[in-house]
Scaffold this active site. Structure first.
Site, PDB file in Angstrom:
ATOM      1  N   TRP A  98      -6.247  -2.664   1.644  1.00  9.36           N
ATOM      2  CA  TRP A  98      -5.902  -4.090   1.515  1.00  9.36           C
ATOM      3  C   TRP A  98      -7.028  -4.881   0.876  1.00  9.36           C
ATOM      4  CZ3 TRP A  98      -1.159  -4.223   1.020  1.00  9.36           C
ATOM      5  CH2 TRP A  98      -0.321  -3.409   1.787  1.00  9.36           C
ATOM      6  N   ASP A 166      -8.545 -12.223   5.355  1.00  6.25           N
ATOM      7  CA  ASP A 166      -7.176 -11.706   5.435  1.00  6.25           C
ATOM      8  C   ASP A 166      -6.938 -11.307   6.895  1.00  6.25           C
ATOM      9  OD1 ASP A 166      -4.847 -10.255   5.407  1.00  6.25           O
ATOM     10  OD2 ASP A 166      -5.443  -8.892   3.788  1.00  6.25           O
ATOM     11  N   LYS A 190       3.753  -9.436  11.236  1.00  6.63           N
ATOM     12  CA  LYS A 190       3.171  -8.684  12.355  1.00  6.63           C
ATOM     13  C   LYS A 190       3.089  -9.608  13.579  1.00  6.63           C
ATOM     14  CE  LYS A 190       0.645  -6.367   8.749  1.00  6.63           C
ATOM     15  NZ  LYS A 190       1.456  -5.209   8.401  1.00  6.63           N
TER      16      LYS A 190
HETATM   17  N1  PMP Z   1      -3.309  -7.378   4.227  1.00  4.77           N
HETATM   18  C1  PMP Z   1      -3.177  -6.591   5.299  1.00  4.77           C
HETATM   19  C2  PMP Z   1      -4.330  -6.441   6.257  1.00  4.77           C
HETATM   20  C3  PMP Z   1      -1.974  -5.916   5.533  1.00  4.77           C
HETATM   21  O1  PMP Z   1      -1.856  -5.118   6.612  1.00  4.77           O
HETATM   22  C4  PMP Z   1      -0.905  -6.076   4.621  1.00  4.77           C
HETATM   23  C5  PMP Z   1       0.436  -5.422   4.832  1.00  4.77           C
HETATM   24  N2  PMP Z   1       0.555  -4.464   5.738  1.00  4.77           N
HETATM   25  C6  PMP Z   1      -1.105  -6.895   3.507  1.00  4.77           C
HETATM   26  C7  PMP Z   1      -2.308  -7.541   3.348  1.00  4.77           C
HETATM   27  C8  PMP Z   1      -0.013  -7.089   2.494  1.00  4.77           C
HETATM   28  O2  PMP Z   1       0.994  -7.870   3.024  1.00  4.77           O
HETATM   29  P1  PMP Z   1       2.330  -8.225   2.265  1.00  4.77           P
HETATM   30  O3  PMP Z   1       3.159  -7.001   2.238  1.00  4.77           O
HETATM   31  O4  PMP Z   1       2.897  -9.327   3.094  1.00  4.77           O
HETATM   32  O5  PMP Z   1       1.975  -8.671   0.901  1.00  4.77           O
END
Ligand code: PMP
Length: 359
Positions: A98, A166, A190
């Site tokens: 991420w 994030d 989440k």
């Molecule tokens: N950051 C983190 C820490 C995540 O766990 C995730 C998705 N699991 C994301 C960003 C990306 O999220 P999205 O699919 O909503 O773009």
């Protein structure tokens, strides 16, 4: 036996939250929030109420802006480097996929410095960055909880440099001074309800000054602030789910109570992983996530058998991320203690059976 949902996201929702949503939508006497204009009083007050709960739960200063945007957390990877002021480098702590995805987007529009990385050990720890001079950076981006590898920041860098965090997989799961961060973002799916939206909390002072027509409107935080998260038709259902989820957190007793429960659930499971002869945790003890408990076994047959066994036992979503393998039990706020106890019980049973028959 009801299915126990350990998915990493989209993930478990408390039954009470789902029932309230169904009740609101299924009442055909009155028009539901899904089928009326977003300019109507009902939707405007839904957004205002949701914002005010975010403010209360995070204890936010008046200077912070609260936004509900579309596009999930990934859109924020693109918007942040476009919107934050400065001509220097954007700094990143690389703690896995991420943060890497955020780095890729930032590199398209500005210079990037990697301040620390745990790549050398398959991201199983949180790197220390004390030796790095952060003062030259325009901002520092980090991922507070690493959903895939099961690591979490328990201490945050102390610096004057704007901090961008994030919090997609641990927002509102523990007490933090949320005002210490200049920009927080989190996909809803989440700890904030279900898919389709993301929360952004930011300090306007970090944004580039200048005209609104310098950036594409949909990618400009200033445009969304001015339009109160309704520059275009918003994702009303996801905000409704976020609203009900925040109310649920308040009914539970707020973040203090939620944090305590999260600590108990995670500790129980880590203790069992340590005790059980078939499994081990590969995550540095100090950095173990309370949200995503990642573990493994050193035998491929045991891995396949345990996954099949979990399936039989209605334990769903326990397979580790495809880039890491092994197992991952996600214990978000809505995860009941009984489900964690049940998983632990099945881990014990599996160990016993294995000792008897060699499976
Ligand atoms: N950051 C983190 C820490 C995540 O766990 C995730 C998705 N699991 C994301 C960003 C990306 O999220 P999205 O699919 O909503 O773009």
């Amino acid at each position: 036996m009801k299915e126990c949902n350990f998915y990493a996201g989209p993930s478990i929702l408390d039954n009470g939250i789902v029932s309230k949503a169904i009740k609101q939508i299924s009442n055909r006497e009155n028009l539901s929030v899904l089928e009326i204009s977003h300019r109507s009083d009902k939707i405007v007050s839904l957004f205002e109420d949701t914002k005010s709960m975010v403010r209360d739960l995070m204890n936010l200063d008046k200077t912070k802006e609260v936004l509900f945007l579309h596009g999930g957390a990934s859109l924020q990877f693109a918007m942040i480097p476009l919107n934050i002021k400065g001509n220097g480098d954007a700094g990143f702590i690389d703690t896995g996929i991420w943060s890497k995805k955020a780095i890729i987007e930032a590199k398209k529009v500005r210079n990037v410095s990697i301040v620390g990385s745990s790549r050398d050990d398959l991201y199983n720890y949180i790197p220390k960055i004390e030796d790095y001079d952060l003062s030259a950076l325009d901002y520092l981006h980090l991922t507070s909880n690493n959903t895939i590898y099961g690591t979490q920041f328990f201490e945050f860098p102390k610096c004057e440099t704007p901090l961008v965090v994030d919090m997609s997989s641990d927002v509102l799961s523990r007490k933090l001074n949320f005002n210490d961060f200049d920009l927080i973002f989190a996909g809803f799916q989440k700890n904030l309800g279900t898919t389709g939206g993301s929360l952004v909390v930011l300090d306007k002072s970090i944004l580039k000054e200048g005209n609104e027509d310098e950036l594409l409107s949909m990618l400009d935080y200033k445009v969304h602030i001015k339009a109160k998260s309704m520059f275009n038709t918003p994702s009303v259902f996801s905000v409704l789910m976020c609203n009900l989820t925040l109310k649920w957190i308040m009914e539970q007793g707020g973040i203090d109570v939620i944090e305590e429960r999260n600590q108990v659930k995670a500790e129980m499971l880590y203790n069992e992983i340590e005790r059980n002869g078939l499994f081990y945790s590969y995550v540095n003890k100090r950095d173990r996530s309370l949200m995503n408990v990642c573990f493994d076994t050193d035998n491929e047959k045991i891995e396949a058998d345990f996954l099949a066994f979990c399936n039989e036992q209605n334990i769903i979503g326990i397979k580790g991320h495809r880039s890491r393998g092994g197992f991952r039990a996600s214990l978000y706020n809505s995860m009941p203690l009984e489900s964690v106890e049940y998983l632990i019980d099945r881990m014990k049973l599996f160990e016993k059976r294995y000792a008897r028959k060699g499976i």
